[in-house]
Design a protein around this motif. Structure first.
Motif, PDB file in Angstrom:
ATOM      1  N   GLU A 345      52.790  37.446  34.015  1.00 57.40           N
ATOM      2  CA  GLU A 345      52.949  38.714  33.534  1.00 57.40           C
ATOM      3  C   GLU A 345      51.627  39.389  33.350  1.00 57.40           C
ATOM      4  O   GLU A 345      51.735  40.533  33.646  1.00 57.40           O
ATOM      5  CB  GLU A 345      53.485  38.218  31.953  1.00 57.40           C
ATOM      6  CG  GLU A 345      54.796  37.902  32.000  1.00 57.40           C
ATOM      7  CD  GLU A 345      55.711  38.716  32.574  1.00 57.40           C
ATOM      8  OE1 GLU A 345      55.582  39.838  32.887  1.00 57.40           O
ATOM      9  OE2 GLU A 345      56.984  38.349  32.978  1.00 57.40           O
ATOM     10  N   ALA A 346      50.619  38.988  32.892  1.00 58.99           N
ATOM     11  CA  ALA A 346      49.321  39.658  32.469  1.00 58.99           C
ATOM     12  C   ALA A 346      48.154  38.845  32.103  1.00 58.99           C
ATOM     13  O   ALA A 346      48.453  37.701  31.558  1.00 58.99           O
ATOM     14  CB  ALA A 346      49.524  40.710  31.447  1.00 58.99           C
ATOM     15  N   TRP A 347      46.850  39.399  32.190  1.00 61.48           N
ATOM     16  CA  TRP A 347      45.416  39.238  31.788  1.00 61.48           C
ATOM     17  C   TRP A 347      45.467  40.065  30.884  1.00 61.48           C
ATOM     18  O   TRP A 347      45.212  41.446  31.312  1.00 61.48           O
ATOM     19  CB  TRP A 347      44.615  39.007  33.001  1.00 61.48           C
ATOM     20  CG  TRP A 347      44.697  37.591  33.552  1.00 61.48           C
ATOM     21  CD1 TRP A 347      45.195  37.110  34.554  1.00 61.48           C
ATOM     22  CD2 TRP A 347      44.044  36.437  32.943  1.00 61.48           C
ATOM     23  NE1 TRP A 347      45.023  35.857  34.839  1.00 61.48           N
ATOM     24  CE2 TRP A 347      44.199  35.530  33.861  1.00 61.48           C
ATOM     25  CE3 TRP A 347      43.081  36.191  31.831  1.00 61.48           C
ATOM     26  CZ2 TRP A 347      43.581  34.024  33.829  1.00 61.48           C
ATOM     27  CZ3 TRP A 347      42.337  34.887  31.735  1.00 61.48           C
ATOM     28  CH2 TRP A 347      42.895  33.821  32.852  1.00 61.48           C
ATOM     29  N   VAL A 374      49.310  35.435  30.351  1.00 58.28           N
ATOM     30  CA  VAL A 374      50.814  34.859  29.879  1.00 58.28           C
ATOM     31  C   VAL A 374      51.483  34.750  31.122  1.00 58.28           C
ATOM     32  O   VAL A 374      51.571  35.665  32.218  1.00 58.28           O
ATOM     33  CB  VAL A 374      51.497  36.302  29.280  1.00 58.28           C
ATOM     34  CG1 VAL A 374      52.883  35.770  28.967  1.00 58.28           C
ATOM     35  CG2 VAL A 374      50.537  36.447  27.937  1.00 58.28           C
ATOM     36  N   VAL A 375      52.321  33.634  31.136  1.00 54.86           N
ATOM     37  CA  VAL A 375      53.057  33.252  32.346  1.00 54.86           C
ATOM     38  C   VAL A 375      54.401  32.947  31.832  1.00 54.86           C
ATOM     39  O   VAL A 375      54.785  32.389  30.662  1.00 54.86           O
ATOM     40  CB  VAL A 375      52.588  31.991  32.905  1.00 54.86           C
ATOM     41  CG1 VAL A 375      53.637  31.606  34.194  1.00 54.86           C
ATOM     42  CG2 VAL A 375      51.382  32.309  33.596  1.00 54.86           C
ATOM     43  N   THR A 376      55.602  33.463  32.364  1.00 52.73           N
ATOM     44  CA  THR A 376      56.792  33.336  31.819  1.00 52.73           C
ATOM     45  C   THR A 376      57.914  32.608  33.239  1.00 52.73           C
ATOM     46  O   THR A 376      57.309  32.942  34.460  1.00 52.73           O
ATOM     47  CB  THR A 376      57.570  34.796  31.502  1.00 52.73           C
ATOM     48  OG1 THR A 376      57.648  35.678  32.488  1.00 52.73           O
ATOM     49  CG2 THR A 376      56.615  35.378  30.585  1.00 52.73           C
ATOM     50  N   MET A 377      58.834  32.328  32.785  1.00 52.71           N
ATOM     51  CA  MET A 377      59.989  31.707  33.626  1.00 52.71           C
ATOM     52  C   MET A 377      61.412  31.821  32.836  1.00 52.71           C
ATOM     53  O   MET A 377      61.494  30.940  31.956  1.00 52.71           O
ATOM     54  CB  MET A 377      59.807  30.344  34.078  1.00 52.71           C
ATOM     55  CG  MET A 377      60.866  29.959  35.294  1.00 52.71           C
ATOM     56  SD  MET A 377      60.453  28.452  35.942  1.00 52.71           S
ATOM     57  CE  MET A 377      61.245  27.343  34.429  1.00 52.71           C
ATOM     58  N   ILE A 381      57.998  31.148  27.681  1.00 55.68           N
ATOM     59  CA  ILE A 381      56.757  32.096  27.784  1.00 55.68           C
ATOM     60  C   ILE A 381      55.599  31.065  27.161  1.00 55.68           C
ATOM     61  O   ILE A 381      55.628  30.377  26.458  1.00 55.68           O
ATOM     62  CB  ILE A 381      57.043  33.009  26.928  1.00 55.68           C
ATOM     63  CG1 ILE A 381      58.034  33.950  27.014  1.00 55.68           C
ATOM     64  CG2 ILE A 381      55.650  33.778  26.762  1.00 55.68           C
ATOM     65  CD1 ILE A 381      58.239  35.040  26.188  1.00 55.68           C
ATOM     66  N   LYS A 382      54.628  31.043  28.025  1.00 56.56           N
ATOM     67  CA  LYS A 382      53.414  30.148  28.103  1.00 56.56           C
ATOM     68  C   LYS A 382      52.163  31.107  28.001  1.00 56.56           C
ATOM     69  O   LYS A 382      52.147  32.032  28.725  1.00 56.56           O
ATOM     70  CB  LYS A 382      53.236  29.135  29.087  1.00 56.56           C
ATOM     71  CG  LYS A 382      54.114  27.894  29.050  1.00 56.56           C
ATOM     72  CD  LYS A 382      54.107  27.219  27.860  1.00 56.56           C
ATOM     73  CE  LYS A 382      55.276  25.888  27.920  1.00 56.56           C
ATOM     74  NZ  LYS A 382      55.284  25.097  26.878  1.00 56.56           N
ATOM     75  N   LYS A 383      51.252  30.803  26.855  1.00 56.49           N
ATOM     76  CA  LYS A 383      50.035  31.690  26.653  1.00 56.49           C
ATOM     77  C   LYS A 383      48.780  30.665  26.621  1.00 56.49           C
ATOM     78  O   LYS A 383      49.096  29.633  26.147  1.00 56.49           O
ATOM     79  CB  LYS A 383      50.246  32.366  25.551  1.00 56.49           C
ATOM     80  CG  LYS A 383      51.188  33.595  25.387  1.00 56.49           C
ATOM     81  CD  LYS A 383      51.356  34.339  24.230  1.00 56.49           C
ATOM     82  CE  LYS A 383      52.480  35.347  24.268  1.00 56.49           C
ATOM     83  NZ  LYS A 383      52.511  36.135  22.714  1.00 56.49           N
ATOM     84  N   ALA A 384      47.950  31.178  27.199  1.00 56.23           N
ATOM     85  CA  ALA A 384      46.546  30.552  27.290  1.00 56.23           C
ATOM     86  C   ALA A 384      45.324  31.558  27.034  1.00 56.23           C
ATOM     87  O   ALA A 384      45.337  32.271  27.416  1.00 56.23           O
ATOM     88  CB  ALA A 384      46.239  29.455  28.471  1.00 56.23           C
ATOM     89  N   THR A 385      44.306  31.036  26.128  1.00 50.53           N
ATOM     90  CA  THR A 385      43.346  31.924  25.672  1.00 50.53           C
ATOM     91  C   THR A 385      42.309  31.189  25.587  1.00 50.53           C
ATOM     92  O   THR A 385      42.127  29.972  25.619  1.00 50.53           O
ATOM     93  CB  THR A 385      43.787  32.411  24.152  1.00 50.53           C
ATOM     94  OG1 THR A 385      43.739  31.485  23.338  1.00 50.53           O
ATOM     95  CG2 THR A 385      45.059  33.181  24.260  1.00 50.53           C
TER      96      THR A 385
END
Length: 550
Positions: A345-347, A374-377, A381-385
């Motif tokens: 999705e986005a950085w 952010v990665v979705t399917m 929704i998965k997020k990493a920081t």
């Protein structure tokens, strides 16, 4: 031949007396009007009008006199005659079904007009009684009894299913009727009994019964039948994702439906009573597999389905706070593992969207910040920081000066570093302004009024070290950059003055020599004049020099 004709005429007369009578149909319990001679006008010269029936007279009306009731039985209070000579019979009953005759007596003959009275009565009500509690498929059952109360003549009852007529076929449909006569009123109650063999499609059927003008309220029945098939369903969003809630429901086509089932969850049997559902919360990918449900009392009645639980995994290195020195390299490692096709999705950096994944081949202070991917399917929704801190000894990027008014100078010192550097100056000033510390950069401005030429130092420092730079600050009058046009004008003036003085001295010297040749004077005098001229030139040069310094 004549006797034959007379006999025919007599038979025709007798037939007309029986079948050619006028007929009036009246409603039970109401007042009935029986017309005389079909309502035709009576001759004006009639002597009398009389109404009678088989067993006696009812009333008479002589010419120019009032009507006189002569009946002595129950007709005494129920009969009257209107202006058209019609007989009015109140509160009609079935006993009034007889022939009433209007007799007109004239000057020369007597005419009689018999009228046959028929009584009709619609059923007081039509209703389905003695209803069956339920209908079992394939079993003949008395569905109910339809009763049409107090009618005359007896009511004909018809049965309907979904507004379609049911006909006795002596198989799945059998209809029988009985009649009961009220001994007092003579009214008839008809009862029709329907025996019916139900089918599965009769589950929502509506049954009614009725006569020509009256119908019963519709009724429906519970249709019972054994289960022939069950089906397993999953109630959830599609596709099913990790973390979702999965509700399984087992449906049977029997009626009444079964209330308990066995659910087979990946080979493990779970018995559920008084419910047809089983719920699994927060499911994981390990729940992917075959699911079944069956009847508790009949394990052979079973249904199954395969369920897939979709998943999305993501890892990012670094994944927490990382500190690097300016100029170093930082490698990012993003790994995604999914059961389907994930979407990046986005950085973002400090909640501001980036065009693409950042690259840190040579870190700068501006790279510091909090990064998120952010990665979705589907609904997953998965997020990493991670947080990046770029530190280093502060460095002065720019040290400049600007003129402010006629005497003030603004010194500007721009520095980078982390932790935030502090700025100090080697001189005191006013209006010190410090910009916000953004992306590792800080700008400090100081306003001074130089009285003499100065070398001013800007020093920036943090806990890792410090650095310093100098800048020359002159007074307003001596500042080379303050009045370029003035300097150029003075230099040109000096050059022109020197040329003019030199030329004048040369001409004067030449003239002096020529004069001595002509007059014969000594050169000593000319030497003294030459010295005076040189002194004047020196004074002029010194004056111009002072102008240049100013």
């Amino acid at each position: 031949m004549r006797s034959y004709c007379c006999m025919c005429a007599l038979l025709i007369a007798l037939f007309c007396q029986v079948s050619c009578l006028d007929v009036v149909i009246g409603q039970y319990g109401e007042t009935i009007e029986i017309p005389c001679n079909k309502g035709a006008l009576k001759p004006k010269d009639l002597y009398m009008i009389k109404w009678k029936y088989d067993n006696g007279d009812l009333l008479t009306k002589p010419k120019d006199k009032n009507v006189s009731v002569v009946a002595s039985n129950d007709y005494k209070d129920r009969v009257s005659m209107d202006e058209n000579s019609s007989l009015l019979l109140a509160a009609a009953t079935l006993k009034d079904e007889k022939t009433f005759t209007c007799m007109l007596v004239g000057p020369t003959d007597i005419s009689e007009y018999p009228v046959k009275l028929q009584i009709r009565k619609a059923p007081a009500r039509v209703e389905i009684m003695e209803r069956a509690a339920e209908l079992k498929i394939g079993t003949p059952t008395q569905l109910g009894q339809c009763s049409a109360h107090d009618a005359y003549p007896a009511a004909n009852i018809t049965w309907y299913k979904n507004d379609k007529t049911l006909v006795d076929n002596q198989k799945g449909i059998r209809i029988s009727s009985t009649q009961t006569v009220d001994k007092t009123t003579g009214l008839i109650t008809t009862a029709s009994v329907l025996h019916y063999t139900a089918e599965k499609e009769d589950t929502y059927a509506v049954f009614t019964c009725g006569t020509q003008n009256t119908s019963s309220f519709p009724v429906s029945f519970t249709i019972t039948y054994p289960t022939e098939k069950i089906s397993l369903h999953a109630i959830s969003d599609v596709p099913l994702m990790e973390g979702d809630t999965l509700t399984l429901t087992c449906k049977a086509d029997g009626n009444p439906p079964p209330t308990s089932f066995n659910f087979h969850i990946q080979g493990k049997e779970v018995k559920v009573k008084n419910s047809d559902t089983y719920t699994l919360t927060n499911i994981t990918r390990e729940r992917t597999g075959e699911y079944k449900c069956s009847l508790i009392d009949n394990a052979a009645m079973v249904d199954s389905m395969n369920i897939t639980v979709n998943y999305l995994d993501m890892s990012l290195e670094p994944s927490s706070m990382v500190t690097k020195s300016a100029g170093e390299r930082l490698a990012l490692h993003l790994q995604v593992n999914a059961s389907g096709t994930p979407i990046l999705e986005a950085w973002t950096k400090d909640n501001i969207k980036l065009d693409k994944q950042p690259k840190f081949d040579k870190l700068t202070y501006a790279d510091s910040g909090k990064y998120e991917v952010v990665v979705t399917m589907g609904t997953l929704i998965k997020k990493a920081t991670f947080e990046l801190i770029v530190e280093g000894v502060p460095v002065i990027q720019r040290l400049v000066k600007e003129r402010k008014g006629n005497q003030h100078k603004v010194l500007i010192c721009v520095a980078e570093g982390y932790p935030k550097p502090s700025v100090t100056w080697s001189v005191n000033g006013t209006s010190a302004v410090e910009s916000p510390y953004v992306n590792g950069t800080i700008t400090h401005k100081l306003t001074i009024v130089p009285r003499v030429n100065l070398n001013v130092s800007c020093t920036v420092s943090n806990e890792l070290g410090e650095s310093s730079q100098q800048i020359n600050v002159s007074t307003y009058s001596s500042e080379p950059n303050d009045s370029t046009k003035l300097v150029v004008g003075v230099v040109v003036s000096l050059v022109l003055a020197a040329v003019i003085v030199g030329l004048a001295y040369w001409l004067y010297a030449k003239k002096s020599r020529q004069g001595s040749w002509k007059t014969g004077e000594k050169e000593d005098g000319s030497n003294e004049e030459s010295k005076k001229l040189e002194e004047k030139i020196d004074e002029k040069l010194e004056e111009n020099s002072q102008k240049v310094e100013v």
